[in-house]
Design a protein around this motif. Structure first.
Motif, PDB file in Angstrom:
ATOM      1  N   HIS A  88     -15.924 -26.465   5.119  1.00  0.00           N
ATOM      2  CA  HIS A  88     -14.487 -26.253   5.280  1.00  0.00           C
ATOM      3  C   HIS A  88     -14.142 -24.803   5.599  1.00  0.00           C
ATOM      4  CE1 HIS A  88     -13.876 -30.295   3.913  1.00  0.00           C
ATOM      5  NE2 HIS A  88     -14.586 -30.056   2.818  1.00  0.00           N
ATOM      6  N   ALA A  89     -15.100 -24.055   6.095  1.00  0.00           N
ATOM      7  CA  ALA A  89     -14.861 -22.634   6.368  1.00  0.00           C
ATOM      8  C   ALA A  89     -13.784 -22.440   7.433  1.00  0.00           C
ATOM      9  CB  ALA A  89     -16.158 -21.957   6.794  1.00  0.00           C
ATOM     10  N   GLY A  90     -13.752 -23.273   8.439  1.00  0.00           N
ATOM     11  CA  GLY A  90     -12.735 -23.164   9.484  1.00  0.00           C
ATOM     12  C   GLY A  90     -11.341 -23.415   8.943  1.00  0.00           C
ATOM     13  N   LEU A  91     -11.228 -24.405   8.054  1.00  0.00           N
ATOM     14  CA  LEU A  91      -9.932 -24.705   7.452  1.00  0.00           C
ATOM     15  C   LEU A  91      -9.468 -23.561   6.559  1.00  0.00           C
ATOM     16  CD1 LEU A  91      -7.726 -26.827   7.069  1.00  0.00           C
ATOM     17  CD2 LEU A  91      -9.053 -27.742   5.175  1.00  0.00           C
ATOM     18  N   ILE A  92     -10.366 -22.978   5.798  1.00  0.00           N
ATOM     19  CA  ILE A  92     -10.030 -21.845   4.936  1.00  0.00           C
ATOM     20  C   ILE A  92      -9.597 -20.650   5.785  1.00  0.00           C
ATOM     21  CG2 ILE A  92     -10.974 -20.195   3.276  1.00  0.00           C
ATOM     22  CD1 ILE A  92     -12.795 -22.505   2.291  1.00  0.00           C
ATOM     23  N   LEU A  93     -10.296 -20.402   6.867  1.00  0.00           N
ATOM     24  CA  LEU A  93      -9.950 -19.295   7.762  1.00  0.00           C
ATOM     25  C   LEU A  93      -8.573 -19.515   8.389  1.00  0.00           C
ATOM     26  CD1 LEU A  93     -10.919 -16.673   9.118  1.00  0.00           C
ATOM     27  CD2 LEU A  93     -11.923 -18.091  10.908  1.00  0.00           C
ATOM     28  N   LEU A  94      -8.312 -20.733   8.801  1.00  0.00           N
ATOM     29  CA  LEU A  94      -7.012 -21.055   9.386  1.00  0.00           C
ATOM     30  C   LEU A  94      -5.892 -20.869   8.365  1.00  0.00           C
ATOM     31  CD1 LEU A  94      -5.596 -22.152  11.919  1.00  0.00           C
ATOM     32  CD2 LEU A  94      -5.857 -24.423  10.945  1.00  0.00           C
ATOM     33  N   ALA A  95      -6.105 -21.280   7.123  1.00  0.00           N
ATOM     34  CA  ALA A  95      -5.102 -21.114   6.075  1.00  0.00           C
ATOM     35  C   ALA A  95      -4.844 -19.629   5.807  1.00  0.00           C
ATOM     36  CB  ALA A  95      -5.545 -21.823   4.801  1.00  0.00           C
ATOM     37  N   ALA A  96      -5.899 -18.834   5.790  1.00  0.00           N
ATOM     38  CA  ALA A  96      -5.748 -17.398   5.546  1.00  0.00           C
ATOM     39  C   ALA A  96      -4.945 -16.740   6.675  1.00  0.00           C
ATOM     40  CB  ALA A  96      -7.113 -16.740   5.411  1.00  0.00           C
ATOM     41  N   ILE A  97      -5.206 -17.129   7.909  1.00  0.00           N
ATOM     42  CA  ILE A  97      -4.468 -16.575   9.057  1.00  0.00           C
ATOM     43  C   ILE A  97      -2.999 -16.991   8.983  1.00  0.00           C
ATOM     44  CG2 ILE A  97      -4.214 -16.712  11.568  1.00  0.00           C
ATOM     45  CD1 ILE A  97      -7.286 -16.833  11.705  1.00  0.00           C
ATOM     46  N   ALA A  98      -2.740 -18.239   8.587  1.00  0.00           N
ATOM     47  CA  ALA A  98      -1.364 -18.720   8.471  1.00  0.00           C
ATOM     48  C   ALA A  98      -0.613 -17.950   7.389  1.00  0.00           C
ATOM     49  CB  ALA A  98      -1.352 -20.214   8.175  1.00  0.00           C
ATOM     50  N   ILE A  99      -1.271 -17.681   6.266  1.00  0.00           N
ATOM     51  CA  ILE A  99      -0.628 -16.928   5.176  1.00  0.00           C
ATOM     52  C   ILE A  99      -0.294 -15.514   5.627  1.00  0.00           C
ATOM     53  CG2 ILE A  99      -1.042 -15.926   2.886  1.00  0.00           C
ATOM     54  CD1 ILE A  99      -2.565 -18.515   2.229  1.00  0.00           C
ATOM     55  N   VAL A 100      -1.220 -14.880   6.326  1.00  0.00           N
ATOM     56  CA  VAL A 100      -0.971 -13.522   6.827  1.00  0.00           C
ATOM     57  C   VAL A 100       0.179 -13.535   7.827  1.00  0.00           C
ATOM     58  CG1 VAL A 100      -1.966 -11.652   8.213  1.00  0.00           C
ATOM     59  CG2 VAL A 100      -3.303 -12.688   6.369  1.00  0.00           C
ATOM     60  N   ALA A 101       0.244 -14.555   8.677  1.00  0.00           N
ATOM     61  CA  ALA A 101       1.327 -14.637   9.667  1.00  0.00           C
ATOM     62  C   ALA A 101       2.675 -14.820   8.988  1.00  0.00           C
ATOM     63  CB  ALA A 101       1.064 -15.785  10.641  1.00  0.00           C
ATOM     64  N   VAL A 102       2.730 -15.677   7.962  1.00  0.00           N
ATOM     65  CA  VAL A 102       3.989 -15.894   7.237  1.00  0.00           C
ATOM     66  C   VAL A 102       4.419 -14.620   6.529  1.00  0.00           C
ATOM     67  CG1 VAL A 102       5.005 -17.128   5.276  1.00  0.00           C
ATOM     68  CG2 VAL A 102       3.723 -18.370   7.006  1.00  0.00           C
ATOM     69  N   LEU A 103       3.476 -13.944   5.900  1.00  0.00           N
ATOM     70  CA  LEU A 103       3.826 -12.689   5.222  1.00  0.00           C
ATOM     71  C   LEU A 103       4.302 -11.628   6.215  1.00  0.00           C
ATOM     72  CD1 LEU A 103       0.989 -12.454   2.548  1.00  0.00           C
ATOM     73  CD2 LEU A 103       3.389 -12.976   2.176  1.00  0.00           C
ATOM     74  N   ALA A 104       3.717 -11.604   7.405  1.00  0.00           N
ATOM     75  CA  ALA A 104       4.145 -10.644   8.421  1.00  0.00           C
ATOM     76  C   ALA A 104       5.562 -10.959   8.898  1.00  0.00           C
ATOM     77  CB  ALA A 104       3.173 -10.658   9.597  1.00  0.00           C
ATOM     78  N   MET A 105       5.875 -12.229   9.038  1.00  0.00           N
ATOM     79  CA  MET A 105       7.234 -12.627   9.459  1.00  0.00           C
ATOM     80  C   MET A 105       8.251 -12.319   8.370  1.00  0.00           C
ATOM     81  SD  MET A 105       6.775 -16.212  11.362  1.00  0.00           S
ATOM     82  CE  MET A 105       5.885 -16.389  12.864  1.00  0.00           C
ATOM     83  N   LEU A 106       7.887 -12.545   7.128  1.00  0.00           N
ATOM     84  CA  LEU A 106       8.813 -12.301   6.033  1.00  0.00           C
ATOM     85  C   LEU A 106       9.076 -10.812   5.824  1.00  0.00           C
ATOM     86  CD1 LEU A 106       7.697 -14.930   3.368  1.00  0.00           C
ATOM     87  CD2 LEU A 106       9.730 -14.975   4.814  1.00  0.00           C
ATOM     88  N   SER A 107       8.091  -9.997   6.151  1.00  0.00           N
ATOM     89  CA  SER A 107       8.291  -8.550   5.958  1.00  0.00           C
ATOM     90  C   SER A 107       9.068  -7.940   7.111  1.00  0.00           C
ATOM     91  CB  SER A 107       6.938  -7.851   5.799  1.00  0.00           C
ATOM     92  OG  SER A 107       6.236  -7.876   7.018  1.00  0.00           O
ATOM     93  N   GLY A 108       9.297  -8.702   8.175  1.00  0.00           N
ATOM     94  CA  GLY A 108      10.082  -8.211   9.292  1.00  0.00           C
ATOM     95  C   GLY A 108       9.247  -7.609  10.406  1.00  0.00           C
ATOM     96  N   ARG A 109       7.985  -7.575  10.227  1.00  0.00           N
ATOM     97  CA  ARG A 109       7.107  -7.021  11.281  1.00  0.00           C
ATOM     98  C   ARG A 109       6.493  -8.187  12.058  1.00  0.00           C
ATOM     99  NH1 ARG A 109       3.713  -2.156   8.531  1.00  0.00           N
ATOM    100  NH2 ARG A 109       5.417  -1.314   7.296  1.00  0.00           N
ATOM    101  N   GLY A 110       6.892  -8.340  13.251  1.00  0.00           N
ATOM    102  CA  GLY A 110       6.332  -9.400  14.083  1.00  0.00           C
ATOM    103  C   GLY A 110       4.964  -9.001  14.589  1.00  0.00           C
ATOM    104  N   PHE A 111       4.440  -9.856  15.366  1.00  0.00           N
ATOM    105  CA  PHE A 111       3.097  -9.556  15.903  1.00  0.00           C
ATOM    106  C   PHE A 111       3.174  -8.646  17.067  1.00  0.00           C
ATOM    107  CE2 PHE A 111       2.229 -13.479  13.598  1.00  0.00           C
ATOM    108  CZ  PHE A 111       1.152 -13.051  12.861  1.00  0.00           C
TER     109      PHE A 111
END
Length: 66
Positions: A43-66
């Motif tokens: 399940h390493a791919g799923l864990i990696l995808l979840a980690a990327i999604a969490i980082v993306a959500v935190l980046a959006m919530l902090s106001g800094r887009g990509f």
């Protein structure tokens, strides 16, 4: 008539056939250095995808887009 156990000319065909069938059913051996990209965890791919999604959500919530 009993056959001697130490006679190397006597072959147990049942054991030979059983080993041959096991070799056929066994999955092919991979070379030692051929490890998958994400390691051995299934399940390493799923864990990696979840980690990327969490980082993306935190980046959006902090106001800094990509």
């Amino acid at each position: 008539m009993r056959r001697p156990k130490s006679d190397p000319r006597v072959t147990d065909l049942r054991r030979y056939r059983r080993e041959r069938e096991r070799a056929r059913r066994a999955p092919p051996q991979r070379p030692a250095g051929a490890e998958p990209l994400l390691g051995r965890r299934r399940h390493a791919g799923l864990i990696l995808l979840a980690a990327i999604a969490i980082v993306a959500v935190l980046a959006m919530l902090s106001g800094r887009g990509f």
